[in-house]
Enzyme design. Structure first.
Site, PDB file in Angstrom:
ATOM      1  N   ASP A  84      72.186  27.577  19.185  1.00 19.00           N
ATOM      2  CA  ASP A  84      72.430  26.650  20.295  1.00 19.00           C
ATOM      3  C   ASP A  84      73.708  25.873  19.968  1.00 19.00           C
ATOM      4  O   ASP A  84      73.988  25.604  18.808  1.00 19.00           O
ATOM      5  CB  ASP A  84      71.298  25.652  20.420  1.00 19.00           C
ATOM      6  N   HIS A 128      69.196  28.198  13.144  1.00 12.35           N
ATOM      7  CA  HIS A 128      68.975  26.796  12.788  1.00 12.35           C
ATOM      8  C   HIS A 128      67.479  26.522  12.799  1.00 12.35           C
ATOM      9  O   HIS A 128      66.678  27.385  13.171  1.00 12.35           O
ATOM     10  CB  HIS A 128      69.735  25.860  13.729  1.00 12.35           C
ATOM     11  N   HIS A 181      68.777  31.258  26.815  1.00 13.28           N
ATOM     12  CA  HIS A 181      68.252  29.971  26.365  1.00 13.28           C
ATOM     13  C   HIS A 181      68.130  29.021  27.563  1.00 13.28           C
ATOM     14  O   HIS A 181      68.455  27.837  27.493  1.00 13.28           O
ATOM     15  CB  HIS A 181      69.152  29.361  25.268  1.00 13.28           C
ATOM     16  N   ASP A 226      61.925  26.434  18.140  1.00 12.31           N
ATOM     17  CA  ASP A 226      61.963  27.554  19.092  1.00 12.31           C
ATOM     18  C   ASP A 226      62.814  28.711  18.582  1.00 12.31           C
ATOM     19  O   ASP A 226      62.919  29.746  19.240  1.00 12.31           O
ATOM     20  CB  ASP A 226      62.444  27.090  20.482  1.00 12.31           C
ATOM     21  N   HIS A 227      63.399  28.550  17.384  1.00 16.51           N
ATOM     22  CA  HIS A 227      64.197  29.636  16.808  1.00 16.51           C
ATOM     23  C   HIS A 227      63.557  30.247  15.563  1.00 16.51           C
ATOM     24  O   HIS A 227      64.079  31.211  15.021  1.00 16.51           O
ATOM     25  CB  HIS A 227      65.619  29.146  16.503  1.00 16.51           C
TER      26      HIS A 227
HETATM   27 ZN   LIG Z   1      68.267  23.997  18.910  1.00 11.21          ZN
END
Ligand SMILES: [Zn+2]
Length: 305
Positions: free
Chosen positions: A212, A62, A270, A66-67
Protein backbone atom coordinates in the site's frame (compact mmCIF):
# COMPACT_ATOMS: atom_id res chain seq x y z
CA UNK A 1 8.30 -21.08 -19.48
CA UNK A 2 5.54 -18.75 -18.54
CA UNK A 3 5.18 -15.55 -16.57
CA UNK A 4 1.75 -14.81 -15.10
CA UNK A 5 0.07 -12.98 -12.25
CA UNK A 6 -3.08 -14.34 -10.58
CA UNK A 7 -5.07 -12.01 -8.33
CA UNK A 8 -6.12 -13.98 -5.23
CA UNK A 9 -7.42 -11.01 -3.26
CA UNK A 10 -8.25 -7.54 -4.59
CA UNK A 11 -9.87 -5.93 -1.56
CA UNK A 12 -8.59 -3.67 1.22
CA UNK A 13 -8.69 -4.21 4.98
CA UNK A 14 -12.32 -5.30 5.21
CA UNK A 15 -13.02 -8.58 3.37
CA UNK A 16 -16.28 -8.72 1.38
CA UNK A 17 -18.02 -11.59 -0.37
CA UNK A 18 -16.53 -10.53 -3.70
CA UNK A 19 -13.13 -9.15 -2.69
CA UNK A 20 -10.77 -10.93 -0.32
CA UNK A 21 -7.77 -9.19 1.27
CA UNK A 22 -4.55 -8.80 -0.68
CA UNK A 23 -2.71 -11.78 -2.12
CA UNK A 24 -1.24 -12.51 -5.53
CA UNK A 25 0.30 -15.63 -7.02
CA UNK A 26 3.08 -15.20 -9.57
CA UNK A 27 4.65 -17.80 -11.81
CA UNK A 28 7.84 -16.60 -13.43
CA UNK A 29 9.88 -19.00 -15.53
CA UNK A 30 9.60 -21.94 -13.17
CA UNK A 31 9.58 -19.98 -9.92
CA UNK A 32 6.36 -19.69 -7.90
CA UNK A 33 5.85 -16.68 -5.70
CA UNK A 34 3.14 -15.54 -3.31
CA UNK A 35 2.96 -11.79 -2.73
CA UNK A 36 1.16 -10.94 0.50
CA UNK A 37 -1.14 -13.37 2.22
CA UNK A 38 -4.35 -11.81 3.54
CA UNK A 39 -6.80 -13.79 5.62
CA UNK A 40 -8.28 -16.72 3.69
CA UNK A 41 -5.58 -16.84 1.01
CA UNK A 42 -5.41 -20.64 1.24
CA UNK A 43 -9.12 -20.80 0.38
CA UNK A 44 -8.52 -18.59 -2.65
CA UNK A 45 -5.83 -21.00 -3.82
CA UNK A 46 -8.36 -23.81 -3.60
CA UNK A 47 -11.10 -21.78 -5.27
CA UNK A 48 -8.90 -20.95 -8.25
CA UNK A 49 -7.31 -24.41 -8.48
CA UNK A 50 -3.72 -23.40 -7.76
CA UNK A 51 -1.35 -25.87 -6.10
CA UNK A 52 0.11 -23.91 -3.20
CA UNK A 53 2.61 -26.60 -2.16
CA UNK A 54 4.69 -25.57 -5.15
CA UNK A 55 5.34 -22.04 -3.83
CA UNK A 56 9.06 -21.28 -3.51
CA UNK A 57 9.00 -17.69 -2.19
CA UNK A 58 6.61 -15.65 -0.06
CA UNK A 59 6.96 -11.84 -0.09
CA UNK A 60 5.17 -9.79 2.56
CA UNK A 61 5.01 -6.07 1.75
CA UNK A 62 4.21 -4.78 5.26
CA UNK A 63 2.70 -5.80 8.58
CA UNK A 64 -0.85 -4.51 8.28
CA UNK A 65 -3.01 -7.55 8.96
CA UNK A 66 -4.83 -7.55 5.62
CA UNK A 67 -1.48 -8.40 4.01
CA UNK A 68 -0.39 -11.32 6.20
CA UNK A 69 -3.15 -12.66 8.50
CA UNK A 70 -3.50 -15.72 6.25
CA UNK A 71 0.14 -16.73 6.48
CA UNK A 72 0.20 -19.01 9.53
CA UNK A 73 -2.96 -20.74 8.31
CA UNK A 74 -1.40 -21.38 4.93
CA UNK A 75 1.86 -22.66 6.45
CA UNK A 76 -0.08 -24.96 8.81
CA UNK A 77 -2.05 -26.41 5.92
CA UNK A 78 1.14 -26.96 3.93
CA UNK A 79 2.44 -28.92 6.93
CA UNK A 80 -0.74 -30.99 7.31
CA UNK A 81 -0.62 -31.86 3.62
CA UNK A 82 2.91 -33.21 3.98
CA UNK A 83 5.20 -30.44 2.85
CA UNK A 84 8.87 -31.20 3.55
CA UNK A 85 10.53 -28.67 1.29
CA UNK A 86 11.68 -25.44 2.92
CA UNK A 87 10.15 -22.11 1.97
CA UNK A 88 11.73 -18.65 1.77
CA UNK A 89 9.85 -15.77 3.38
CA UNK A 90 10.90 -12.16 2.71
CA UNK A 91 9.34 -9.63 5.08
CA UNK A 92 9.96 -6.90 7.64
CA UNK A 93 12.03 -8.50 10.39
CA UNK A 94 9.24 -8.55 13.01
CA UNK A 95 7.27 -11.12 11.01
CA UNK A 96 9.57 -13.88 12.15
CA UNK A 97 8.65 -13.33 15.82
CA UNK A 98 4.96 -13.11 14.97
CA UNK A 99 4.93 -16.40 13.05
CA UNK A 100 7.09 -18.22 15.58
CA UNK A 101 4.90 -17.03 18.46
CA UNK A 102 1.73 -18.18 16.70
CA UNK A 103 3.23 -21.62 16.15
CA UNK A 104 5.02 -21.97 19.48
CA UNK A 105 2.10 -21.09 21.77
CA UNK A 106 0.13 -23.95 20.25
CA UNK A 107 3.08 -26.32 20.43
CA UNK A 108 3.05 -26.62 16.63
CA UNK A 109 6.13 -27.69 14.79
CA UNK A 110 6.26 -27.54 11.01
CA UNK A 111 7.88 -30.44 9.16
CA UNK A 112 9.62 -27.98 6.84
CA UNK A 113 11.98 -25.10 7.45
CA UNK A 114 11.05 -21.46 7.16
CA UNK A 115 13.92 -19.36 5.87
CA UNK A 116 13.24 -15.78 6.88
CA UNK A 117 14.92 -12.96 4.96
CA UNK A 118 14.63 -9.52 6.47
CA UNK A 119 13.59 -6.70 4.14
CA UNK A 120 14.87 -3.26 5.08
CA UNK A 121 11.87 -1.27 3.90
CA UNK A 122 13.85 2.00 3.76
CA UNK A 123 16.06 0.69 1.02
CA UNK A 124 15.91 -0.98 -2.36
CA UNK A 125 17.74 -4.17 -3.21
CA UNK A 126 17.67 -7.64 -4.69
CA UNK A 127 15.87 -10.37 -2.75
CA UNK A 128 16.45 -13.25 -5.14
CA UNK A 129 18.13 -13.84 -8.45
CA UNK A 130 18.82 -16.85 -10.65
CA UNK A 131 19.61 -17.35 -14.32
CA UNK A 132 15.96 -16.90 -15.34
CA UNK A 133 14.50 -14.16 -13.15
CA UNK A 134 15.01 -11.77 -10.26
CA UNK A 135 12.97 -10.28 -7.40
CA UNK A 136 13.74 -6.77 -6.19
CA UNK A 137 12.22 -4.57 -3.49
CA UNK A 138 11.90 -0.79 -3.18
CA UNK A 139 10.40 1.58 -0.60
CA UNK A 140 6.78 2.73 -0.64
CA UNK A 141 5.32 5.42 1.63
CA UNK A 142 2.65 4.14 4.03
CA UNK A 143 1.78 4.25 7.73
CA UNK A 144 4.24 1.47 8.55
CA UNK A 145 7.43 0.43 6.71
CA UNK A 146 6.28 -0.98 3.35
CA UNK A 147 8.00 -2.37 0.27
CA UNK A 148 7.02 -2.69 -3.34
CA UNK A 149 8.32 -5.56 -5.45
CA UNK A 150 9.66 -5.90 -8.96
CA UNK A 151 9.79 -9.30 -10.64
CA UNK A 152 11.76 -9.41 -13.84
CA UNK A 153 12.66 -12.05 -16.35
CA UNK A 154 16.33 -12.02 -17.23
CA UNK A 155 17.26 -11.63 -20.88
CA UNK A 156 16.15 -14.71 -22.71
CA UNK A 157 18.59 -16.75 -24.76
CA UNK A 158 17.93 -16.68 -28.50
CA UNK A 159 16.59 -19.85 -30.10
CA UNK A 160 18.59 -21.89 -32.62
CA UNK A 161 16.90 -22.36 -36.00
CA UNK A 162 17.29 -26.12 -36.36
CA UNK A 163 16.89 -26.48 -40.14
CA UNK A 164 19.43 -23.78 -40.93
CA UNK A 165 22.18 -24.98 -38.59
CA UNK A 166 21.74 -28.47 -39.98
CA UNK A 167 21.81 -27.33 -43.59
CA UNK A 168 24.97 -25.27 -43.06
CA UNK A 169 26.57 -27.90 -40.81
CA UNK A 170 27.11 -25.55 -37.87
CA UNK A 171 28.74 -27.46 -35.04
CA UNK A 172 26.96 -27.85 -31.74
CA UNK A 173 29.80 -26.29 -29.73
CA UNK A 174 28.96 -22.92 -31.29
CA UNK A 175 25.31 -22.94 -30.23
CA UNK A 176 25.96 -21.44 -26.81
CA UNK A 177 27.60 -18.30 -28.22
CA UNK A 178 24.98 -17.95 -30.94
CA UNK A 179 22.16 -18.23 -28.37
CA UNK A 180 23.80 -15.45 -26.39
CA UNK A 181 23.85 -13.20 -29.44
CA UNK A 182 27.53 -13.57 -30.32
CA UNK A 183 28.91 -14.19 -33.79
CA UNK A 184 31.43 -17.01 -34.11
CA UNK A 185 34.44 -17.67 -36.36
CA UNK A 186 34.68 -21.43 -36.80
CA UNK A 187 37.78 -23.64 -37.30
CA UNK A 188 37.75 -22.96 -41.08
CA UNK A 189 37.64 -19.19 -40.57
CA UNK A 190 33.98 -19.03 -41.54
CA UNK A 191 31.91 -16.22 -39.95
CA UNK A 192 28.75 -17.60 -38.37
CA UNK A 193 26.31 -14.80 -37.64
CA UNK A 194 23.97 -15.28 -34.72
CA UNK A 195 21.24 -13.27 -36.46
CA UNK A 196 21.13 -15.77 -39.31
CA UNK A 197 20.99 -18.92 -37.21
CA UNK A 198 18.91 -17.87 -34.23
CA UNK A 199 15.67 -16.07 -33.61
CA UNK A 200 14.57 -13.91 -30.70
CA UNK A 201 12.87 -15.72 -27.82
CA UNK A 202 10.87 -12.55 -27.03
CA UNK A 203 11.78 -9.64 -24.82
CA UNK A 204 12.22 -10.07 -21.07
CA UNK A 205 9.05 -8.97 -19.22
CA UNK A 206 8.62 -7.25 -15.89
CA UNK A 207 5.93 -6.90 -13.20
CA UNK A 208 5.84 -4.29 -10.43
CA UNK A 209 3.68 -4.41 -7.31
CA UNK A 210 2.87 -1.26 -5.32
CA UNK A 211 0.60 -1.76 -2.36
CA UNK A 212 0.00 0.00 0.00
CA UNK A 213 1.20 3.55 -0.53
CA UNK A 214 0.26 7.18 -0.66
CA UNK A 215 0.96 9.02 -3.92
CA UNK A 216 4.72 8.66 -4.06
CA UNK A 217 6.70 9.67 -7.12
CA UNK A 218 9.93 8.22 -5.73
CA UNK A 219 8.78 4.78 -6.90
CA UNK A 220 9.00 5.84 -10.54
CA UNK A 221 12.67 4.97 -11.20
CA UNK A 222 12.03 1.44 -9.89
CA UNK A 223 8.95 0.76 -12.00
CA UNK A 224 9.87 2.72 -15.15
CA UNK A 225 8.63 1.04 -18.35
CA UNK A 226 7.43 -2.18 -16.70
CA UNK A 227 5.06 -4.30 -18.76
CA UNK A 228 2.57 -4.62 -15.93
CA UNK A 229 2.11 -2.39 -12.87
CA UNK A 230 -0.22 -3.22 -10.01
CA UNK A 231 -0.84 -0.08 -7.98
CA UNK A 232 -3.25 0.20 -5.12
CA UNK A 233 -6.25 2.47 -5.62
CA UNK A 234 -8.07 2.15 -2.33
CA UNK A 235 -10.17 5.26 -2.96
CA UNK A 236 -11.49 7.57 -5.66
CA UNK A 237 -10.87 11.34 -5.55
CA UNK A 238 -14.17 11.81 -3.71
CA UNK A 239 -12.36 10.44 -0.64
CA UNK A 240 -9.00 12.14 -1.17
CA UNK A 241 -8.93 13.29 2.47
CA UNK A 242 -9.42 9.73 3.65
CA UNK A 243 -6.68 8.59 1.25
CA UNK A 244 -4.31 11.17 2.72
CA UNK A 245 -5.18 10.28 6.32
CA UNK A 246 -4.64 6.56 5.78
CA UNK A 247 -1.67 6.96 3.41
CA UNK A 248 -3.40 5.26 0.53
CA UNK A 249 -3.85 6.31 -3.12
CA UNK A 250 -6.79 7.26 -5.29
CA UNK A 251 -7.41 5.82 -8.76
CA UNK A 252 -6.37 9.12 -10.31
CA UNK A 253 -3.08 9.07 -8.40
CA UNK A 254 -2.39 5.47 -9.41
CA UNK A 255 -2.98 6.48 -13.03
CA UNK A 256 -0.64 9.43 -12.70
CA UNK A 257 2.14 7.19 -11.40
CA UNK A 258 1.51 4.75 -14.28
CA UNK A 259 1.66 7.61 -16.76
CA UNK A 260 4.88 9.11 -15.36
CA UNK A 261 6.48 5.67 -15.24
CA UNK A 262 5.32 4.94 -18.81
CA UNK A 263 4.19 1.43 -17.97
CA UNK A 264 2.34 -0.67 -20.53
CA UNK A 265 -0.67 -1.70 -18.45
CA UNK A 266 -1.91 -0.52 -15.04
CA UNK A 267 -3.89 -2.80 -12.73
CA UNK A 268 -5.71 -1.21 -9.81
CA UNK A 269 -6.75 -3.06 -6.67
CA UNK A 270 -6.98 -2.90 -2.87
CA UNK A 271 -10.41 -1.31 -3.29
CA UNK A 272 -12.12 -0.07 -0.16
CA UNK A 273 -15.15 -2.15 0.86
CA UNK A 274 -17.31 0.99 0.44
CA UNK A 275 -17.26 0.45 -3.36
CA UNK A 276 -19.60 -2.11 -4.86
CA UNK A 277 -17.67 -2.14 -8.12
CA UNK A 278 -14.53 -0.64 -9.63
CA UNK A 279 -16.46 1.45 -12.18
CA UNK A 280 -15.72 4.81 -10.57
CA UNK A 281 -12.05 3.96 -10.23
CA UNK A 282 -11.87 3.04 -13.88
CA UNK A 283 -13.57 6.20 -15.12
CA UNK A 284 -11.35 8.36 -12.98
CA UNK A 285 -8.09 6.64 -13.95
CA UNK A 286 -8.77 6.38 -17.70
CA UNK A 287 -8.78 10.16 -18.06
CA UNK A 288 -5.15 10.19 -16.95
CA UNK A 289 -3.89 6.84 -18.25
CA UNK A 290 -5.98 4.95 -20.79
CA UNK A 291 -4.48 1.50 -20.52
CA UNK A 292 -5.78 0.46 -17.11
CA UNK A 293 -8.03 -2.09 -15.44
CA UNK A 294 -9.54 -2.73 -12.04
CA UNK A 295 -8.72 -6.27 -10.97
CA UNK A 296 -11.11 -8.86 -9.57
CA UNK A 297 -10.29 -11.92 -7.49
CA UNK A 298 -9.37 -14.74 -9.84
CA UNK A 299 -8.11 -12.59 -12.73
CA UNK A 300 -5.01 -13.92 -14.48
CA UNK A 301 -2.62 -11.67 -16.41
CA UNK A 302 -0.14 -13.44 -18.68
CA UNK A 303 3.08 -11.62 -19.52
CA UNK A 304 4.67 -14.41 -21.49
CA UNK A 305 3.78 -17.99 -22.36
ZN1 LIG B 1 -1.50 -1.18 4.76
Amino acid sequence: MNFSVTILGSGAALPTSSRKPTAQYIECRGRRILIDCGEGTQMQFRKFGIKFQRIDHILISHLHGDHYFGLVGLLSTMHLLGRKRSIDIYAPKELRNIVEAQLNYGGSRLAFELHFHEINSDQSGTLYKDDKMSIEHFPLSHKVPTSGFLIKERTKERKIIGDLVQADKIKIQHFKSLKQGEDVIDEDGRLIEFKKYTRSAGSAKSYAYCSDTRYYEKVIPFIKNVDLLYHEATFTEEFIDRAKATMHSTAKQAAKIASLAEVKLLLMGHLSARYESGDKHLLEAQVVFANCEVVDDGNIYTLSK
